[in-house]
Design a protein around this motif. Structure first.
Motif, PDB file in Angstrom:
ATOM      1  N   UNK A   1      21.643  15.929 -41.963  1.00 43.75           N
ATOM      2  CA  UNK A   1      22.055  16.456 -41.058  1.00 43.75           C
ATOM      3  C   UNK A   1      22.742  15.786 -39.934  1.00 43.75           C
ATOM      4  N   UNK A   2      23.596  16.685 -39.185  1.00 39.23           N
ATOM      5  CA  UNK A   2      24.397  16.339 -38.265  1.00 39.23           C
ATOM      6  C   UNK A   2      24.002  16.450 -36.892  1.00 39.23           C
ATOM      7  N   UNK A   3      23.997  15.392 -36.085  1.00 42.07           N
ATOM      8  CA  UNK A   3      23.592  15.616 -34.602  1.00 42.07           C
ATOM      9  C   UNK A   3      25.012  15.404 -33.964  1.00 42.07           C
ATOM     10  N   UNK A   4      25.187  16.321 -33.041  1.00 44.64           N
ATOM     11  CA  UNK A   4      26.448  16.485 -32.548  1.00 44.64           C
ATOM     12  C   UNK A   4      26.286  16.990 -30.763  1.00 44.64           C
ATOM     13  N   UNK A   5      27.204  16.189 -30.229  1.00 41.62           N
ATOM     14  CA  UNK A   5      27.329  16.317 -28.827  1.00 41.62           C
ATOM     15  C   UNK A   5      28.865  16.902 -28.450  1.00 41.62           C
ATOM     16  N   UNK A   6      28.570  18.077 -27.720  1.00 43.00           N
ATOM     17  CA  UNK A   6      29.979  18.813 -27.344  1.00 43.00           C
ATOM     18  C   UNK A   6      29.965  18.311 -25.929  1.00 43.00           C
ATOM     19  N   UNK A   7      31.059  17.991 -25.560  1.00 40.36           N
ATOM     20  CA  UNK A   7      31.700  17.600 -24.319  1.00 40.36           C
ATOM     21  C   UNK A   7      32.201  18.797 -23.422  1.00 40.36           C
ATOM     22  N   UNK A   8      32.039  19.029 -22.159  1.00 42.55           N
ATOM     23  CA  UNK A   8      32.483  20.136 -21.635  1.00 42.55           C
ATOM     24  C   UNK A   8      33.810  20.297 -21.549  1.00 42.55           C
ATOM     25  N   UNK A   9      34.421  21.613 -21.872  1.00 45.37           N
ATOM     26  CA  UNK A   9      35.485  22.132 -21.931  1.00 45.37           C
ATOM     27  C   UNK A   9      36.063  22.928 -23.312  1.00 45.37           C
ATOM     28  N   UNK A  10      37.156  23.042 -23.485  1.00 46.77           N
ATOM     29  CA  UNK A  10      37.421  24.064 -24.629  1.00 46.77           C
ATOM     30  C   UNK A  10      37.662  23.394 -25.881  1.00 46.77           C
ATOM     31  N   UNK A  11      37.060  23.969 -27.187  1.00 39.21           N
ATOM     32  CA  UNK A  11      37.359  23.306 -28.133  1.00 39.21           C
ATOM     33  C   UNK A  11      38.367  24.211 -29.210  1.00 39.21           C
ATOM     34  N   UNK A  12      39.532  24.045 -29.704  1.00 41.20           N
ATOM     35  CA  UNK A  12      40.306  25.033 -30.640  1.00 41.20           C
ATOM     36  C   UNK A  12      39.529  25.593 -31.836  1.00 41.20           C
ATOM     37  N   UNK A  13      39.936  26.755 -32.235  1.00 39.92           N
ATOM     38  CA  UNK A  13      39.421  27.289 -33.488  1.00 39.92           C
ATOM     39  C   UNK A  13      39.477  26.246 -34.461  1.00 39.92           C
ATOM     40  N   UNK A  14      38.355  26.182 -35.251  1.00 42.01           N
ATOM     41  CA  UNK A  14      38.431  25.531 -36.530  1.00 42.01           C
ATOM     42  C   UNK A  14      37.412  26.110 -37.594  1.00 42.01           C
ATOM     43  N   UNK A  15      37.408  25.701 -38.764  1.00 44.33           N
ATOM     44  CA  UNK A  15      36.781  26.521 -39.994  1.00 44.33           C
ATOM     45  C   UNK A  15      35.875  25.257 -40.445  1.00 44.33           C
ATOM     46  N   UNK A  16      34.774  25.592 -40.898  1.00 43.46           N
ATOM     47  CA  UNK A  16      33.840  24.976 -41.819  1.00 43.46           C
ATOM     48  C   UNK A  16      33.611  25.201 -43.094  1.00 43.46           C
ATOM     49  N   UNK A  17      33.842  24.441 -44.034  1.00 43.77           N
ATOM     50  CA  UNK A  17      34.042  24.664 -45.494  1.00 43.77           C
ATOM     51  C   UNK A  17      32.378  25.025 -46.079  1.00 43.77           C
ATOM     52  N   UNK A  18      31.351  24.599 -45.330  1.00 43.21           N
ATOM     53  CA  UNK A  18      30.153  25.083 -45.824  1.00 43.21           C
ATOM     54  C   UNK A  18      29.233  25.508 -44.761  1.00 43.21           C
ATOM     55  N   UNK A  19      28.085  26.368 -45.191  1.00 40.94           N
ATOM     56  CA  UNK A  19      27.266  27.135 -43.851  1.00 40.94           C
ATOM     57  C   UNK A  19      26.378  26.253 -43.389  1.00 40.94           C
ATOM     58  N   UNK A  20      26.107  26.404 -42.118  1.00 42.99           N
ATOM     59  CA  UNK A  20      24.986  25.728 -41.315  1.00 42.99           C
ATOM     60  C   UNK A  20      24.770  26.457 -40.311  1.00 42.99           C
ATOM     61  N   UNK A  21      23.474  25.906 -39.922  1.00 44.90           N
ATOM     62  CA  UNK A  21      22.647  26.566 -38.554  1.00 44.90           C
ATOM     63  C   UNK A  21      22.925  25.339 -37.556  1.00 44.90           C
ATOM     64  N   UNK A  22      23.162  25.885 -36.422  1.00 48.65           N
ATOM     65  CA  UNK A  22      23.673  24.919 -35.137  1.00 48.65           C
ATOM     66  C   UNK A  22      22.285  25.114 -34.274  1.00 48.65           C
ATOM     67  N   UNK A  23      21.320  24.144 -34.264  1.00 43.74           N
ATOM     68  CA  UNK A  23      20.073  24.181 -33.433  1.00 43.74           C
ATOM     69  C   UNK A  23      20.421  23.406 -31.945  1.00 43.74           C
ATOM     70  N   UNK A  24      20.680  24.289 -30.887  1.00 45.64           N
ATOM     71  CA  UNK A  24      20.977  23.712 -29.608  1.00 45.64           C
ATOM     72  C   UNK A  24      19.794  23.262 -28.967  1.00 45.64           C
ATOM     73  N   UNK A  25      19.945  21.933 -28.440  1.00 44.51           N
ATOM     74  CA  UNK A  25      18.842  21.304 -27.818  1.00 44.51           C
ATOM     75  C   UNK A  25      19.026  21.135 -26.377  1.00 44.51           C
ATOM     76  N   UNK A  26      20.329  21.114 -25.995  1.00 48.46           N
ATOM     77  CA  UNK A  26      20.728  21.300 -24.635  1.00 48.46           C
ATOM     78  C   UNK A  26      21.872  21.832 -24.230  1.00 48.46           C
ATOM     79  N   UNK A  27      22.178  22.333 -23.007  1.00 45.33           N
ATOM     80  CA  UNK A  27      23.566  22.742 -22.679  1.00 45.33           C
ATOM     81  C   UNK A  27      23.669  24.122 -23.046  1.00 45.33           C
ATOM     82  N   UNK A  28      25.080  24.504 -22.591  1.00 45.79           N
ATOM     83  CA  UNK A  28      25.411  25.975 -22.825  1.00 45.79           C
ATOM     84  C   UNK A  28      27.100  25.961 -23.257  1.00 45.79           C
ATOM     85  N   UNK A  29      27.128  26.946 -24.085  1.00 51.05           N
ATOM     86  CA  UNK A  29      28.569  26.965 -24.534  1.00 51.05           C
ATOM     87  C   UNK A  29      28.635  28.784 -24.893  1.00 51.05           C
ATOM     88  N   UNK A  30      30.146  29.057 -24.710  1.00 53.38           N
ATOM     89  CA  UNK A  30      30.445  30.170 -25.436  1.00 53.38           C
ATOM     90  C   UNK A  30      31.221  30.015 -26.711  1.00 53.38           C
TER      91      UNK A  30
END
Length: 235
Positions: free
Chosen positions: A9-38
């Motif tokens: 599995x992959x731990x990820x830290x998203x920094x504040x700000x916009x992220x451009x549109x991107x595509x993932x080749x495999x399916x996954x579920x993102x379990x949010x531990x903290x923070x908010x985003x749109x």
């Protein structure tokens, strides 16, 4: 912190700000531990916060607007498993414990069981780009007619939708149509010509071009993927 988590599995830290549109080749579920985003993606616009799980089907694309730094665990999900786009589980602490245990024991079945949705969230419908995204996903939509009914110039629709979702409404519609067809290709034994007709393509050749354009793989090759996935599910 990342060392606490298993390599599958992959731990990820998203920094504040916009992220451009991107595509993932495999399916996954993102379990949010903290923070908010749109998230603005192929299933609409979503407001995600700690405790939410955001599910992405294989080949879905999205852009993010991060309000505050987010800690996330991305969990690989088999293609045969169907989940809603955003939901919460009944016992998030149990899910986190199961994910941590995966580094020590094989608990795939436990994780998939704990991922069972308890509370399903709904997309945000805040402005006309969100309404258009919803309409493009739910049914074939003629863009000029939609713009006229909404009292918006067609060129304004294209520019405004691109600004919100990072892609044109025509491409958003075409990719949604292709993903619907691809799900049928993988999950049924229906003839490709019949799938093309039901999902709004001119013919089987049109369907094939669209699937190859989105995935780089032919519909017949995806049928082989189906065999592998369902073999994994049965095992």
């Amino acid at each position: 912190m990342a060392s606490r988590y298993a390599p599958w599995m992959h731990y990820q830290l998203l920094e504040k700000g916009p992220q451009p549109r991107h595509r993932h080749s495999t399916g996954y579920a993102a379990f949010i531990l903290s923070g908010t985003y749109e998230e603005l993606g192929d299933t609409g616009r979503w407001q995600a916060e700690a405790g939410d799980i955001v599910y992405h089907h294989q080949l879905e694309a999205h852009a993010n607007r991060v309000s505050s730094s987010c800690s996330i665990i991305n969990i690989p999900v088999p293609g045969y498993l169907a989940l809603p786009p955003m939901f919460q589980v009944e016992h998030p602490d149990d899910l986190l414990k199961a994910l941590l245990l995966k580094s020590l024991v094989n608990c795939d079945e436990d994780i998939m069981a704990i991922l069972a949705p308890h509370q399903v969230k709904q997309p945000v419908i805040g402005d006309w780009p969100d309404m258009l995204a919803r309409d493009l996903l739910e049914a074939p939509t003629h863009l000029t007619r939609w713009a006229n009914q909404a009292g918006i110039r067609p060129e304004t629709v294209t520019r405004g939708f691109f600004k919100a979702y990072g892609t044109t409404p025509a491409r958003y519609r075409r990719e949604a149509q292709t993903r619907r067809a691809l799900r049928e290709i993988i999950c049924s034994d229906c003839a490709l010509a019949d799938i093309a007709y039901r999902t709004g393509f001119a013919d089987q050749a049109h369907l094939t071009r669209s699937v190859v354009g989105l995935t780089g793989t032919t519909p017949r090759a995806w049928r082989k993927v189906k065999t592998v996935q369902y073999g994994y599910a049965a095992g």
